[in-house]
Design an enzyme around this catalytic site. Structure first.
Site, PDB file in Angstrom:
ATOM      1  N   GLY A  12       0.524   7.049   2.413  1.00  0.00           N
ATOM      2  CA  GLY A  12       0.973   6.072   3.392  1.00  0.00           C
ATOM      3  C   GLY A  12       0.010   5.002   3.805  1.00  0.00           C
ATOM      4  O   GLY A  12       0.046   3.919   3.275  1.00  0.00           O
ATOM      5  N   CYS A  13      -0.894   5.259   4.707  1.00  0.00           N
ATOM      6  CA  CYS A  13      -1.685   4.269   5.452  1.00  0.00           C
ATOM      7  C   CYS A  13      -0.877   3.836   6.675  1.00  0.00           C
ATOM      8  O   CYS A  13       0.337   3.884   6.666  1.00  0.00           O
ATOM      9  CB  CYS A  13      -2.057   3.014   4.687  1.00  0.00           C
ATOM     10  SG  CYS A  13      -3.484   3.167   3.610  1.00  0.00           S
ATOM     11  N   ALA A  14      -1.602   3.397   7.707  1.00  0.00           N
ATOM     12  CA  ALA A  14      -0.939   2.958   8.927  1.00  0.00           C
ATOM     13  C   ALA A  14      -1.627   1.715   9.449  1.00  0.00           C
ATOM     14  O   ALA A  14      -2.845   1.591   9.336  1.00  0.00           O
ATOM     15  CB  ALA A  14      -1.020   4.067   9.985  1.00  0.00           C
ATOM     16  N   ARG A  41      -0.273   9.580   8.486  1.00  0.00           N
ATOM     17  CA  ARG A  41      -0.256   8.515   7.474  1.00  0.00           C
ATOM     18  C   ARG A  41      -1.652   8.295   6.888  1.00  0.00           C
ATOM     19  O   ARG A  41      -1.793   7.634   5.871  1.00  0.00           O
ATOM     20  CB  ARG A  41       0.257   7.205   8.070  1.00  0.00           C
ATOM     21  CG  ARG A  41       1.671   7.283   8.611  1.00  0.00           C
ATOM     22  CD  ARG A  41       2.087   5.937   9.193  1.00  0.00           C
ATOM     23  NE  ARG A  41       2.350   4.979   8.139  1.00  0.00           N
ATOM     24  CZ  ARG A  41       3.568   4.675   7.682  1.00  0.00           C
ATOM     25  NH1 ARG A  41       4.630   5.272   8.181  1.00  0.00           N
ATOM     26  NH2 ARG A  41       3.711   3.789   6.721  1.00  0.00           N
ATOM     27  N   GLY A 183      -5.357   2.911   9.603  1.00  0.00           N
ATOM     28  CA  GLY A 183      -5.661   4.284   9.214  1.00  0.00           C
ATOM     29  C   GLY A 183      -5.505   4.365   7.715  1.00  0.00           C
ATOM     30  O   GLY A 183      -4.488   3.951   7.169  1.00  0.00           O
TER      31      GLY A 183
END
Lengths: 364, 240
Positions: A12-14, A41, A183
């Site tokens: 994901g990543c945020a 995430r 993130g």
């Protein structure tokens, strides 16, 4: 066991951001907390923030935030800087020892102004000179990285979960009118301190959720203009593309968005506004190598504002909300609700549709 | 009826509580916890706050009501049951769902109903009250998607590239859809009385859930889109 970078972890990543259109200051605590509901995430291999308006007492000086691998490197780099800049303040960036963040490099900041005599002898414009110097340090000085270099702004990043990185850098002690956050869940590249987001150049910063399929095409093109991709990850190229389009080419934010997230030719052909159609055709024809393909949602921040943008296929989530003078942007609505439980007008911009928010003239 | 305050609970703790005793739950203070009620059967769950991604994934005959917006991938691969959203939903709702119902009062993000499928008596149904984003029904293989275009504020009822790669199922869009471009491998036409009869039961249920009048909804023509099975896999991502 294979380490991150040798294996691919799909993920994901945020991202998250808040801006006050009235230029009201907010501490970095709010943005830090916004990352908590999106914890899953990230995977603890990178977190970071950018704050704008945080150094009013040094607002006329470039704030260089730097990582060094050793005291020797720092001394060497300082000698290099002193030949080119007046250094009005140099200090360790205050951090908190916490178990969640380890193996930190030497983290230092300098408030500097380029020496006029150097600018005159190089016949260089100030920003161009500063940008070139940063690129030179990052590419050529082993163990030294400038990870933030704008005026009255700063990036703070580390290997760790973003909510821990905020605590590590004591972000509650800074007051900014814009904050962005990231993130990280690195997929194809190593998780290291320099590879955490935001990626910055001068007052521009980018946080990015996604993966750039066109990275090498973009990198080859942008490196022809003196930029060097040195940080072992795809996102930095977006920062350089934006710097090139906005500062060097003089495009507007909207036009830059139309370059990097250009609509499909079929979408352009179907446009009924012929001027708009002509503009998109022109931009896609002139800058074909700066089209960024693959999934992305980015928040691009600058002195006095920010722009949020999704890839044209919208392969990553992004929502926007408002309350009074503030605009909130995040990968998930939950992050917005954490910052402002009563946020209104929650909506999802379409792919390739930039959301541009500026602070009122004179308010920052 | 059991009320759970989940403000300090992660998704694992929430789902463990739901799995234990009882069948009727109200979740308070939800903020982004993923996978709520994933794979569950025979439960009635009402959620206050914002549920996280993949709400009701693999749902197996439970009822979920959300009194707010929901995030991405609502009802991912759900099998049976019903998810009712009193708000908007994010991207990729009903991803590969193979049964059950997702009824949304507001708008849907991109890729609603992507790769929905059907088999014999299993027919998934998704109804979107407002508008849908681009790539509605992408790679749809079965089931029914209905978009009503209520409160759409001059927006188009769907974004770009609806029905890309669609090769089964049906999409109903309220209105004549003259301004919508569909790919070559589908046929869009005015829905017949018989086709509207097929969805009347779903629309009646939707209207009683959200207090609308079914006769008023049906007073406008509907466009129905079905795949033309001769050419179902026209590529889009390569020849762009």
């Amino acid at each position: 066991m294979k380490i991150e970078g040798q294996v691919r972890i799909p993920s994901g990543c945020a991202i998250s951001a808040v801006i006050s259109k009235d230029g009201n200051k907010m501490s970095g605590e709010t943005i830090t907390n916004s990352m908590k509901p999106m914890h899953d995430r990230s995977n603890g291999l990178g977190g970071g923030f950018a704050g704008y308006g945080i150094y009013p007492e040094y607002k006329d000086f470039y704030a260089f935030h730097m990582f060094f691998d050793s005291r020797d490197t720092r001394k060497k780099c300082e000698a290099f800087l002193k030949e080119r800049f007046e250094i009005v303040q140099s200090e360790i960036i205050p951090t908190r020892k916490i178990p969640a963040i380890t193996d930190e490099p030497i983290i230092w900041r300098y408030f500097v102004a380029p020496l006029n005599s150097v600018l005159v002898s190089l016949q260089s414009e100030e920003k161009e000179f500063v940008a070139k110097t940063i690129i030179k340090i990052n590419a050529e000085m082993s163990g030294a990285y400038v990870f933030s270099s704008g005026k009255n702004m700063g990036a703070f990043k580390a290997v760790g979960f973003p909510e821990d990185v905020g605590i590590f850098y004591k972000l509650e002690d800074y007051e900014g009118y814009t904050w962005t956050a990231h993130g990280r869940y690195p997929t194809n590249t190593p998780g290291w301190w320099g590879g955490a987001h935001p990626f910055t150049l001068l007052d521009y910063s980018v946080v990015h959720n996604g993966e750039i399929s066109s990275y090498d095409a973009n990198r080859r093109f942008i490196e022809m203009f003196g930029y060097k991709c040195t940080l072992q990850t795809d996102t930095e190229v977006i920062t350089y593309i934006m710097d090139y389009l906005l500062r060097v080419q003089g495009l507007t934010l909207n036009e830059s968005a139309s370059v990097i997230a250009a609509p499909f030719w079929s979408t352009i052909a179907a446009k009924t506004d012929l001027d708009d159609q002509k503009k998109h055709t022109y931009l896609r024809t002139i800058f074909p190598s700066l089209l960024i393909t693959g999934p992305f949602s980015i928040i691009f921040a600058f002195d006095g504002g920010l722009m949020a943008l999704n890839d044209r296929l919208k392969l990553r989530s992004m929502v926007v909300g408002e309350k009074n003078d503030k605009v909130y942007i995040a990968s998930e609505e939950a992050a917005i609700r954490t910052m402002e439980p009563n946020a209104e007008n929650i909506w999802s911009p379409a792919g390739g549709e930039p959301v541009i928010v500026k602070v009122k003239e004179g308010a920052f | 009826m059991q009320t759970i305050d989940v403000a300090d609970l992660d998704y694992k703790a929430i789902n463990e509580t739901l799995r234990e005793a009882g069948s009727d739950f109200i979740i308070e203070g939800c903020c982004g916890q993923k996978f709520i009620a994933a794979g569950m059967s025979d439960k009635n769950v009402t959620i206050n706050g914002i549920p996280g991604n993949a709400l009701g994934a693999y749902l197996n005959n439970a009822n979920i009501t959300v009194n707010a917006n929901a995030q991405d991938a609502v009802g991912d691969t759900m099998n049976e049951g019903k998810i009712l959203i009193h708000g908007n939903i994010g991207d990729a709702a009903g991803y590969a769902m193979r049964g059950g119902k997702i009824y949304v009062q507001g708008n849907a993000g991109y890729r609603a109903g992507i790769h929905m499928k059907a088999y014999e008596e299993k027919i998934p149904v998704m109804i979107i009250g407002g508008c849908a984003g681009s790539f509605l029904g992408e790679y749809q293989a079965g089931g029914v998607i209905i978009v009503l275009g209520l409160h759409k504020d001059n927006k188009r009822i769907v974004g770009n590239f609806p029905c890309t790669g669609m090769h089964g199922g049906k999409i109903f869009l309220r209105g004549n859809c003259e301004n919508i471009h569909f790919p070559k491998q589908v046929t869009a036409r005015c829905a017949s009385e018989g086709e509207l009869d097929e969805i009347r039961e779903y629309l009646s249920e939707y209207c009683s859930d959200f207090c609308y009048s079914v006769d008023e909804l049906l007073s406008e023509p509907f466009t129905v889109i079905t795949p033309d099975s001769k050419n179902p896999y026209k590529q889009m991502y390569v020849a762009n």
